[in-house]
Design a protein around this motif. Structure first.
Motif, PDB file in Angstrom:
ATOM      1  N   PHE A  52     -39.764  27.834 -42.074  1.00 15.08           N
ATOM      2  CA  PHE A  52     -40.949  28.266 -41.345  1.00 15.08           C
ATOM      3  C   PHE A  52     -41.521  27.663 -40.361  1.00 15.08           C
ATOM      4  CE2 PHE A  52     -40.837  30.496 -45.288  1.00 15.08           C
ATOM      5  CZ  PHE A  52     -40.656  32.063 -44.697  1.00 15.08           C
ATOM      6  N   ALA A  53     -42.015  26.208 -39.921  1.00 23.22           N
ATOM      7  CA  ALA A  53     -42.277  25.748 -39.139  1.00 23.22           C
ATOM      8  C   ALA A  53     -41.682  25.390 -38.191  1.00 23.22           C
ATOM      9  CB  ALA A  53     -42.904  24.267 -39.290  1.00 23.22           C
ATOM     10  N   GLY A  54     -39.869  25.834 -37.714  1.00 24.15           N
ATOM     11  CA  GLY A  54     -39.116  26.069 -36.782  1.00 24.15           C
ATOM     12  C   GLY A  54     -39.155  24.124 -36.656  1.00 24.15           C
ATOM     13  N   HIS A  55     -37.348  24.134 -35.709  1.00 27.04           N
ATOM     14  CA  HIS A  55     -37.009  23.013 -36.146  1.00 27.04           C
ATOM     15  C   HIS A  55     -35.494  23.211 -34.579  1.00 27.04           C
ATOM     16  CE1 HIS A  55     -34.607  24.151 -38.802  1.00 27.04           C
ATOM     17  NE2 HIS A  55     -33.250  23.722 -38.701  1.00 27.04           N
ATOM     18  N   VAL A  56     -35.558  21.899 -33.829  1.00 26.25           N
ATOM     19  CA  VAL A  56     -34.786  22.119 -33.439  1.00 26.25           C
ATOM     20  C   VAL A  56     -34.253  20.831 -33.226  1.00 26.25           C
ATOM     21  CG1 VAL A  56     -36.470  20.550 -31.746  1.00 26.25           C
ATOM     22  CG2 VAL A  56     -34.023  21.347 -30.333  1.00 26.25           C
ATOM     23  N   ARG A  57     -32.735  20.987 -32.850  1.00 23.32           N
ATOM     24  CA  ARG A  57     -31.114  19.527 -32.921  1.00 23.32           C
ATOM     25  C   ARG A  57     -31.098  19.057 -31.417  1.00 23.32           C
ATOM     26  NH1 ARG A  57     -29.020  15.815 -36.284  1.00 23.32           N
ATOM     27  NH2 ARG A  57     -26.828  15.590 -35.922  1.00 23.32           N
ATOM     28  N   LEU A  58     -31.368  18.318 -30.918  1.00 20.60           N
ATOM     29  CA  LEU A  58     -31.621  17.549 -29.700  1.00 20.60           C
ATOM     30  C   LEU A  58     -30.303  16.891 -30.003  1.00 20.60           C
ATOM     31  CD1 LEU A  58     -35.178  16.037 -29.905  1.00 20.60           C
ATOM     32  CD2 LEU A  58     -34.442  18.065 -28.711  1.00 20.60           C
ATOM     33  N   GLY A  59     -29.771  16.453 -29.220  1.00 20.54           N
ATOM     34  CA  GLY A  59     -28.823  15.328 -28.123  1.00 20.54           C
ATOM     35  C   GLY A  59     -28.953  14.376 -27.394  1.00 20.54           C
ATOM     36  N   VAL A  60     -28.810  13.667 -27.690  1.00 21.74           N
ATOM     37  CA  VAL A  60     -29.980  11.652 -26.946  1.00 21.74           C
ATOM     38  C   VAL A  60     -29.049  11.207 -26.006  1.00 21.74           C
ATOM     39  CG1 VAL A  60     -31.590  10.158 -26.825  1.00 21.74           C
ATOM     40  CG2 VAL A  60     -32.281  12.533 -28.394  1.00 21.74           C
ATOM     41  N   GLU A  61     -28.895  10.698 -25.121  1.00 27.47           N
ATOM     42  CA  GLU A  61     -28.277   9.988 -24.343  1.00 27.47           C
ATOM     43  C   GLU A  61     -28.680   9.127 -23.827  1.00 27.47           C
ATOM     44  OE1 GLU A  61     -24.248  10.030 -21.407  1.00 27.47           O
ATOM     45  OE2 GLU A  61     -25.313  12.030 -21.404  1.00 27.47           O
ATOM     46  N   CYS A  62     -28.363   7.384 -23.824  1.00 28.17           N
ATOM     47  CA  CYS A  62     -29.291   7.073 -23.580  1.00 28.17           C
ATOM     48  C   CYS A  62     -28.938   5.479 -23.574  1.00 28.17           C
ATOM     49  CB  CYS A  62     -31.404   6.458 -24.798  1.00 28.17           C
ATOM     50  SG  CYS A  62     -32.102   5.377 -24.352  1.00 28.17           S
ATOM     51  N   ALA A  63     -28.784   4.339 -22.710  1.00 31.99           N
ATOM     52  CA  ALA A  63     -28.198   3.109 -22.528  1.00 31.99           C
ATOM     53  C   ALA A  63     -28.219   2.403 -23.997  1.00 31.99           C
ATOM     54  CB  ALA A  63     -28.094   2.464 -21.873  1.00 31.99           C
ATOM     55  N   TYR A  64     -29.814   2.634 -24.452  1.00 28.81           N
ATOM     56  CA  TYR A  64     -30.163   1.987 -25.241  1.00 28.81           C
ATOM     57  C   TYR A  64     -30.562   2.750 -26.644  1.00 28.81           C
ATOM     58  CZ  TYR A  64     -29.097  -2.362 -23.204  1.00 28.81           C
ATOM     59  OH  TYR A  64     -28.807  -2.904 -22.309  1.00 28.81           O
ATOM     60  N   PRO A  65     -29.880   4.150 -27.719  1.00 32.65           N
ATOM     61  CA  PRO A  65     -30.826   4.626 -28.476  1.00 32.65           C
ATOM     62  C   PRO A  65     -32.054   4.016 -29.365  1.00 32.65           C
ATOM     63  CG  PRO A  65     -28.231   4.658 -28.419  1.00 32.65           C
ATOM     64  CD  PRO A  65     -28.593   3.560 -27.771  1.00 32.65           C
ATOM     65  N   GLU A  66     -31.570   2.546 -29.482  1.00 34.70           N
ATOM     66  CA  GLU A  66     -33.392   2.195 -30.311  1.00 34.70           C
ATOM     67  C   GLU A  66     -33.962   2.183 -29.601  1.00 34.70           C
ATOM     68  OE1 GLU A  66     -30.187   0.719 -29.849  1.00 34.70           O
ATOM     69  OE2 GLU A  66     -29.059   0.117 -31.542  1.00 34.70           O
ATOM     70  N   ARG A  67     -34.372   2.556 -29.197  1.00 37.83           N
ATOM     71  CA  ARG A  67     -35.339   2.584 -27.645  1.00 37.83           C
ATOM     72  C   ARG A  67     -36.091   4.027 -28.004  1.00 37.83           C
ATOM     73  NH1 ARG A  67     -34.312  -0.147 -21.677  1.00 37.83           N
ATOM     74  NH2 ARG A  67     -33.817  -1.859 -22.214  1.00 37.83           N
ATOM     75  N   PHE A  68     -35.143   5.407 -27.874  1.00 35.08           N
ATOM     76  CA  PHE A  68     -35.694   6.789 -28.502  1.00 35.08           C
ATOM     77  C   PHE A  68     -36.487   6.439 -29.644  1.00 35.08           C
ATOM     78  CE2 PHE A  68     -34.711  10.363 -30.712  1.00 35.08           C
ATOM     79  CZ  PHE A  68     -35.489  11.334 -30.192  1.00 35.08           C
ATOM     80  N   MET A  69     -35.436   5.622 -30.889  1.00 38.96           N
ATOM     81  CA  MET A  69     -35.945   5.712 -31.966  1.00 38.96           C
ATOM     82  C   MET A  69     -37.351   4.548 -31.912  1.00 38.96           C
ATOM     83  SD  MET A  69     -32.963   5.393 -34.919  1.00 38.96           S
ATOM     84  CE  MET A  69     -31.247   4.011 -33.479  1.00 38.96           C
ATOM     85  N   ASN A  70     -37.344   3.761 -31.652  1.00 41.77           N
ATOM     86  CA  ASN A  70     -38.789   3.052 -31.025  1.00 41.77           C
ATOM     87  C   ASN A  70     -40.219   3.339 -30.919  1.00 41.77           C
ATOM     88  OD1 ASN A  70     -37.494   0.860 -32.888  1.00 41.77           O
ATOM     89  ND2 ASN A  70     -36.842   0.166 -30.825  1.00 41.77           N
ATOM     90  N   LEU A  71     -38.888   4.678 -29.825  1.00 37.62           N
ATOM     91  CA  LEU A  71     -40.289   6.099 -29.220  1.00 37.62           C
ATOM     92  C   LEU A  71     -40.702   6.835 -30.374  1.00 37.62           C
ATOM     93  CD1 LEU A  71     -41.756   6.759 -26.601  1.00 37.62           C
ATOM     94  CD2 LEU A  71     -40.170   8.415 -26.287  1.00 37.62           C
ATOM     95  N   CYS A  72     -40.558   7.293 -30.813  1.00 33.88           N
ATOM     96  CA  CYS A  72     -40.395   7.870 -32.089  1.00 33.88           C
ATOM     97  C   CYS A  72     -41.155   7.868 -33.055  1.00 33.88           C
ATOM     98  CB  CYS A  72     -39.818   8.440 -32.303  1.00 33.88           C
ATOM     99  SG  CYS A  72     -38.403   9.698 -31.767  1.00 33.88           S
ATOM    100  N   ALA A  73     -41.325   6.637 -32.981  1.00 33.83           N
ATOM    101  CA  ALA A  73     -41.649   6.023 -34.511  1.00 33.83           C
ATOM    102  C   ALA A  73     -43.346   5.083 -34.009  1.00 33.83           C
ATOM    103  CB  ALA A  73     -41.276   3.927 -35.066  1.00 33.83           C
ATOM    104  N   GLN A  74     -42.963   4.694 -32.616  1.00 32.09           N
ATOM    105  CA  GLN A  74     -44.760   4.764 -32.963  1.00 32.09           C
ATOM    106  C   GLN A  74     -45.618   5.196 -32.408  1.00 32.09           C
ATOM    107  OE1 GLN A  74     -43.902   2.293 -28.760  1.00 32.09           O
ATOM    108  NE2 GLN A  74     -42.550   0.588 -29.537  1.00 32.09           N
ATOM    109  N   ASN A  75     -44.971   6.893 -32.474  1.00 34.31           N
ATOM    110  CA  ASN A  75     -46.048   7.630 -31.996  1.00 34.31           C
ATOM    111  C   ASN A  75     -45.937   8.988 -32.387  1.00 34.31           C
ATOM    112  OD1 ASN A  75     -46.694   7.672 -28.540  1.00 34.31           O
ATOM    113  ND2 ASN A  75     -44.585   6.813 -28.778  1.00 34.31           N
TER     114      ASN A  75
END
Length: 408
Positions: A8-31
């Motif tokens: 009901f809230a809606g969701h999106v499937r994302l494709g992430v391209e990053c030299a270090y994908p761990e940085r993306f996950m850390n960014l999500c965790a920090q925020n």
């Protein structure tokens, strides 16, 4: 439940391209940006799913991250509404459908009875229908307290009943009345009688006059102790007779079973037929109602449909699963069959004499003929056979006065 909220809230499937994908996950965790269904698709690419709200929160933060994030697929109610926002007829139809579904869920389309053992469910449902509660009844209009009293007045074998309504389903929970055996009040004259035939082994008499002795043979229903006491001096008086009387009893039980029985070899063929029930209507989702298998097991599985909050809709999907098998005749060993029947007979004998009884001796006789094994059990037991009954009016007649009492 969380999946429904995300839908009901809606969701999106994302494709992430990053030299270090761990940085993306850390960014999500920090925020405090949550995501799920993390899938690594390459050395520098991953895919995640998050709600629309979290995606909007993430977008401004991507400027500080050397990564490319692309929406791959959007799903959920907001996406659907955005697509149909200019199709007014479709929106009106959707709103009317939801309103009609919600309105139908206020009426009872399925009634189930739980907790009954001796009182048939059909009798309970028929009584409820007489009182105005049945298929198509307006659920919120049921007055549970008044209904309970009226049902208990009509069905004396029930001690308690309640009707729980959840959406279009009503669950009737009952408790059956346990009828206590007749108890003879204190101070009432009684007699002790035999519940089984046998030979008296020993007696424990608390009150009353014995009518039998140790070693006597008695029959079922025969009086063993009387509460009547006659005396030429004090006349006749009546007491509450009570005793425990143990007797040797004999039983002859028999049980048979065929040596050949059928086992199932499943072939792996499975067919499924689906049926949708909408209220009292039935829609078959198959064209051919015949079953192609000659022998099969049938399993029925029901699926109910709910709205948010657990409201049950008047829609039910029934799946009938037919699993084919080939019957195969298997012959039992004669000794194995005889031992099995002996165990069954001993269990049956133990049930008859009760936990207070004792098996003194057993003798088994095995007979085999025409592919059938028959075992006969002759057993000698020791059990308590005394029970109490009231003295009848014709038994409570005093002795006539003696000559001496008359003269005085």
């Amino acid at each position: 439940m969380q999946r429904i909220v995300n839908f009901f809230a809606g969701h999106v499937r994302l494709g992430v391209e990053c030299a270090y994908p761990e940085r993306f996950m850390n960014l999500c965790a920090q925020n405090d940006i949550s995501f799920w269904d993390l899938t690594r698709t390459g050395e520098v690419t991953v895919q995640v799913t998050m709600t629309m709200q979290n995606y909007r929160k993430l977008r401004p933060l991507l400027e500080n991250l050397a990564a490319e994030v692309k929406p791959l697929k959007r799903s959920g109610v907001p996406v659907f509404l955005r697509r149909v926002r200019r199709r007014y007829a479709l929106l009106i139809g959707l709103i009317l459908t939801l309103a009609a579904t919600w309105g139908m869920s206020l009426y009872i389309w399925d009634i189930r009875v739980e907790g009954n053992e001796t009182v048939p469910a059909a009798v309970i449902l028929s009584t409820l229908e007489e009182l105005g509660v049945g298929i198509g009844t307006f659920g919120p209009g049921i007055e549970a307290e008044a209904l309970r009293h009226e049902v208990l007045l009509k069905l004396e074998d029930l001690s308690w009943i309640t009707v729980n309504v959840s959406g279009s389903r009503a669950t009737v929970i009952v408790r059956e009345r346990i009828h206590a055996p007749e108890r003879v009040p204190e101070g009432v004259a009684t007699a002790v009688y035999a519940t089984r035939s046998g030979v008296i082994d020993h007696m424990i008499i608390w009150e009353g006059t014995p009518l039998v002795e140790i070693g006597d043979t008695v029959t079922m229903g025969q009086d063993l102790i009387t509460g009547r006491r006659d005396s030429l001096v004090s006349g006749t008086r009546f007491v509450r007779a009570d005793a425990q009387i143990f007797a040797r009893t004999w039983y002859t039980l028999s049980m048979s079973m065929p040596l050949e029985h059928i086992e199932k070899d499943y072939t792996g063929e499975i067919s499924t037929k689906r049926i949708i029930f909408i209220g009292r209507s039935r829609i078959n989702l198959f064209f051919d109602g015949r079953i192609s298998h000659a022998t099969y097991d049938k399993i029925v599985k029901d699926t109910d449909f709910h709205l948010l909050g657990g409201i049950v809709l008047p829609i039910r999907l029934e799946r009938r699963i037919y699993t084919a098998y080939e019957p195969r005749a298997v012959r039992l060993d004669e000794t194995t069959a005889a031992l099995f029947l002996q165990e069954q007979l001993l269990e049956r004998l133990t049930e008859i004499i009760g936990p207070a009884g004792q098996v003194l001796s057993t003798d088994f006789e095995v007979e085999i003929g025409n592919g059938i094994v028959t075992v006969r059990l002759q057993a000698e037991c020791l059990e308590q056979i005394a029970a109490i009954r009231r003295l009848r009016e014709d038994e409570m007649v005093a002795l006539p006065p003696t000559t001496e009492e008359t003269e005085s």
